[in-house]
Scaffold this motif. Structure first.
Motif, mmCIF file in Angstrom:
data_model
loop_
_atom_site.group_PDB
_atom_site.id
_atom_site.type_symbol
_atom_site.label_atom_id
_atom_site.label_comp_id
_atom_site.label_asym_id
_atom_site.label_seq_id
_atom_site.Cartn_x
_atom_site.Cartn_y
_atom_site.Cartn_z
ATOM 1 N N PRO A 282 -2.284 11.039 -6.925
ATOM 2 C CA PRO A 282 -1.601 9.772 -6.599
ATOM 3 C C PRO A 282 -2.227 8.578 -7.317
ATOM 4 N N ARG A 283 -1.402 7.741 -7.852
ATOM 5 C CA ARG A 283 -1.866 6.525 -8.501
ATOM 6 C C ARG A 283 -1.926 5.378 -7.490
ATOM 7 N N PRO A 284 -2.693 4.325 -7.806
ATOM 8 C CA PRO A 284 -2.689 3.152 -6.925
ATOM 9 C C PRO A 284 -1.279 2.644 -6.686
ATOM 10 N N ALA A 285 -1.012 2.220 -5.456
ATOM 11 C CA ALA A 285 0.335 1.806 -5.063
ATOM 12 C C ALA A 285 0.269 0.504 -4.290
ATOM 13 N N PRO A 286 1.379 -0.239 -4.217
ATOM 14 C CA PRO A 286 1.407 -1.465 -3.404
ATOM 15 C C PRO A 286 1.059 -1.158 -1.947
ATOM 16 N N ASP A 287 0.126 -1.897 -1.401
ATOM 17 C CA ASP A 287 -0.342 -1.646 -0.042
ATOM 18 C C ASP A 287 0.674 -2.141 0.979
ATOM 19 N N VAL B 126 -0.437 -6.002 -2.555
ATOM 20 C CA VAL B 126 -1.524 -5.813 -3.508
ATOM 21 C C VAL B 126 -1.576 -4.346 -3.927
ATOM 22 N N LEU B 127 -1.730 -4.102 -5.223
ATOM 23 C CA LEU B 127 -1.878 -2.746 -5.724
ATOM 24 C C LEU B 127 -3.265 -2.234 -5.339
ATOM 25 N N CYS B 128 -3.319 -1.144 -4.580
ATOM 26 C CA CYS B 128 -4.576 -0.647 -4.032
ATOM 27 C C CYS B 128 -4.685 0.863 -4.220
ATOM 28 N N ALA B 129 -5.938 1.326 -4.289
ATOM 29 C CA ALA B 129 -6.251 2.753 -4.252
ATOM 30 C C ALA B 129 -6.949 3.009 -2.919
ATOM 31 N N ARG B 130 -6.156 3.211 -1.874
ATOM 32 C CA ARG B 130 -6.653 3.335 -0.499
ATOM 33 C C ARG B 130 -6.921 4.806 -0.162
ATOM 34 N N ILE B 131 -8.024 5.061 0.538
ATOM 35 C CA ILE B 131 -8.325 6.407 1.014
ATOM 36 C C ILE B 131 -7.457 6.704 2.231
ATOM 37 N N GLU B 132 -6.684 7.745 2.155
ATOM 38 C CA GLU B 132 -5.821 8.169 3.252
ATOM 39 C C GLU B 132 -6.067 9.643 3.549
ATOM 40 N N PRO B 133 -6.288 10.015 4.820
ATOM 41 C CA PRO B 133 -6.629 9.139 5.942
ATOM 42 C C PRO B 133 -8.128 8.851 5.952
ATOM 43 N N LEU B 134 -8.545 7.871 6.711
ATOM 44 C CA LEU B 134 -9.954 7.500 6.820
ATOM 45 C C LEU B 134 -10.342 7.463 8.290
ATOM 46 N N VAL C 73 -8.251 -2.903 -10.225
ATOM 47 C CA VAL C 73 -7.397 -2.495 -9.110
ATOM 48 C C VAL C 73 -8.262 -2.336 -7.873
ATOM 49 N N ALA C 74 -7.887 -2.981 -6.765
ATOM 50 C CA ALA C 74 -8.638 -2.877 -5.516
ATOM 51 C C ALA C 74 -8.704 -1.428 -5.075
ATOM 52 N N ALA C 75 -9.886 -0.971 -4.658
ATOM 53 C CA ALA C 75 -10.065 0.439 -4.341
ATOM 54 C C ALA C 75 -11.173 0.596 -3.312
ATOM 55 N N GLU C 76 -11.350 1.830 -2.865
ATOM 56 C CA GLU C 76 -12.464 2.187 -1.999
ATOM 57 C C GLU C 76 -12.889 3.617 -2.312
ATOM 58 N N SER C 77 -14.183 3.882 -2.142
ATOM 59 C CA SER C 77 -14.729 5.174 -2.523
ATOM 60 C C SER C 77 -16.107 5.343 -1.913
ATOM 61 N N THR D 84 -7.826 5.532 -13.863
ATOM 62 C CA THR D 84 -6.396 5.313 -13.668
ATOM 63 C C THR D 84 -5.963 5.682 -12.268
ATOM 64 N N LEU D 85 -6.713 6.581 -11.595
ATOM 65 C CA LEU D 85 -6.337 7.009 -10.252
ATOM 66 C C LEU D 85 -7.191 6.377 -9.167
ATOM 67 N N TRP D 86 -8.516 6.278 -9.388
ATOM 68 C CA TRP D 86 -9.346 5.800 -8.282
ATOM 69 C C TRP D 86 -9.677 4.303 -8.378
ATOM 70 N N GLY D 87 -9.117 3.596 -9.391
ATOM 71 C CA GLY D 87 -9.286 2.145 -9.442
ATOM 72 C C GLY D 87 -10.677 1.739 -9.887
#
Length: 498
Positions: A124-129, A140-148, A331-335, A439-442
């Motif tokens: 999955p690529r970053p997507a609009p949150d 905002v285009l985000c690379a969110r961890i699902e689920p957390l 790109v906003a992300a979390e990891s 490109t995937l994890w921001g």
């Protein structure tokens, strides 16, 4: 004949230049020339300059010939006698580490295998949150961890904050203020840390103290220690860093109590400077333990998250958030990531399906200006760091079978990576042999180079061939290292062996 014509052309050029200079000077100073001046400056001076030019050319050629002769003599010296033994510094430079355990979590997956599969599929690529908005009210285009899962963090939150407040020597009655993004980052770290510690538990006998009553007590090996290094995002406040340290200490005691004594666990102060600085600090710690003969495992931990209104607002004010007005920003992300390293003497498990992947010394160079600064993008530093990493591994770049990088495709980092591929790794196929994880994890901050190591180790293990990891996520620091599967490393004799 050709040499004579070249000399004549040089003499004519020097004569013209001298005449033009002398005549301009005489005109500028309104000098009254005498016959002696004309003979001296227009006749003799060009001859003197021409002679000096020939003398300088002769001296340069002599110096080059002397240097070539010395290099040839040095190259032929080992062939005439026994090969020279490598120095201790050379052996240490080429000695690899072992990656005993790893765990990661990001928007692209919760393990190196999942991230590698996601990169092959491009999703999955970053997507609009769905919840977060920018200053214009747009998603905002985000690379969110699902689920957390944040349940475990919430259960221990009050105790962790109390420990952090005591470490800060705070006398305030108010609890420690922690941003929501920090809480999400710490919650994301729990699973990789548990995964890493569960893998290390396979060496529980190596960490256990010898039996004092057993017949082998006198000769038993010293129990191994676990030293933990952490790196948190630079924008975290001291209070948030203290909470993070307290949370790590809580998780370590809870998840390693069955096989690790508290006296063998050392949590070091958090590292300033990001993931590259954390890696260099771990490198120094492992080398020092190896020189002293101490069995030690180094555990590296890092996490980050941009997903809170406060953090996104700060990024947008600094023009560091990807929006329609800032298409080259991050790109906003979390990891989150956890890596366990040991030196090459660490014993292998007798019943293990595969031996640990070997990691050679990393090369790190700083760019002269940030990659996001205005102006032409230069890939010279990235190319140099790749060359130095290959030299540390004593591996020709032509034998690298894959490249893993945390670059992206919308910022100058992509152009930097492409230049490295074209100039240094022309044998690689850009589609099949290269993984571009950014490109995937921001933009993942301090976790980027560490997650990259876990991903490259998986690729080397799957291909059973050397893999190169190149980290360009940082705005200035560039890091590269070579990873080898143990079978490939054992098949090739090292050049440092005598």
């Amino acid at each position: 004949m050709r040499q004579w014509l070249k000399g004549l052309a040089l003499f004519v050029a020097i004569t013209c230049l001298v005449w033009v200079g002398v005549l301009w000077y005489w005109q500028a100073t309104s000098r009254d020339m005498s016959p002696e001046d004309i003979a001296l400056y227009l006749g003799l001076l060009p001859l003197v300059v021409f002679g000096l030019a020939l003398l300088a050319r002769w001296a340069l050629r002599s110096a080059v010939a002397s240097a070539v002769a010395k290099e040839a003599a040095a190259a032929q010296a080992p062939a005439s006698g026994s090969p020279a033994l490598p120095s201790a510094g050379q052996q240490e430079r080429h000695a690899p580490f072992k990656l005993l355990a790893s765990g990661l979590s990001c928007a692209a997956g919760h393990s190196a295998r999942e991230v590698a599969d996601a990169l092959k599929e491009g999703a999955p690529r970053p997507a609009p949150d769905k919840a977060l908005r920018d200053d214009e009210g747009l998603p905002v285009l985000c690379a969110r961890i699902e689920p957390l899962d944040t349940a475990a963090l919430q259960e221990a939150w009050d105790g962790v904050c109390a420990v952090a407040q005591a470490d800060l020597q705070g006398a305030e009655a108010q609890p420690v203020a922690v941003d929501e993004a920090v809480q999400r980052a710490l919650a994301a770290l729990q699973a990789p840390l548990q995964q890493c510690l569960s893998q290390l538990a396979a060496w529980s006998e190596r960490f256990a103290k010898p039996d004092a009553d057993g017949p082998q007590a006198a000769s038993a090996a010293v129990p191994a220690g676990l030293r933990v290094f952490t790196a948190w995002p630079t924008h975290w406040s001291p209070a948030e860093r203290a909470v993070a340290q307290a949370w790590v200490k809580h998780c370590l005691k809870q998840d390693s109590a069955d096989w690790l004594a508290p006296s063998q666990l050392r949590l070091m102060p958090s590292t300033q400077g990001g993931g590259v600085a954390l890696w260099l600090e771990a490198d120094r710690a492992l080398r020092a333990a190896q020189r002293e003969g101490l069995p030690e495992v180094v555990l590296l931990l890092s996490c980050q998250s941009d997903l809170s209104d406060a953090r996104l607002g700060h990024l947008q004010r600094e023009a560091a958030l990807f929006t329609h007005t800032m298409p080259k920003a991050g790109v906003a992300a979390e990891s989150a990531v956890a890596l366990a390293l040991a030196d090459e003497t660490w014993p292998e498990l007798p019943d293990a399906a595969a031996a640990p992947v070997l990691l050679h010394r990393a090369a790190v160079i700083q760019r002269d200006k940030p990659i996001d600064a205005a102006g032409r993008v230069s890939a010279q530093v990235a190319e140099q760091v790749v060359q130095q990493a290959a030299a540390a591994a004593e591996l020709p770049l032509a034998e690298v079978s894959a490249l893993v990088s945390d670059a992206d495709q919308h910022s100058p980092r992509g152009a930097e990576l492409f230049s490295v591929l074209v100039s240094q790794l022309a044998q690689l196929d850009a589609a099949e042999d290269t993984l571009v994880a950014g490109t995937l994890w921001g933009r993942t901050g301090p976790t980027a180079p560490l997650m990259l190591v876990a991903l490259a180790a998986h690729r080397a293990e799957m291909n059973q061939q050397p893999c190169l990891a190149l980290s360009v996520d940082d705005s200035v620091a560039r890091m590269a290292l070579v990873l080898r599967p143990p079978a490939a490393a054992g098949a090739e004799p090292t050049k440092t062996a005598s």
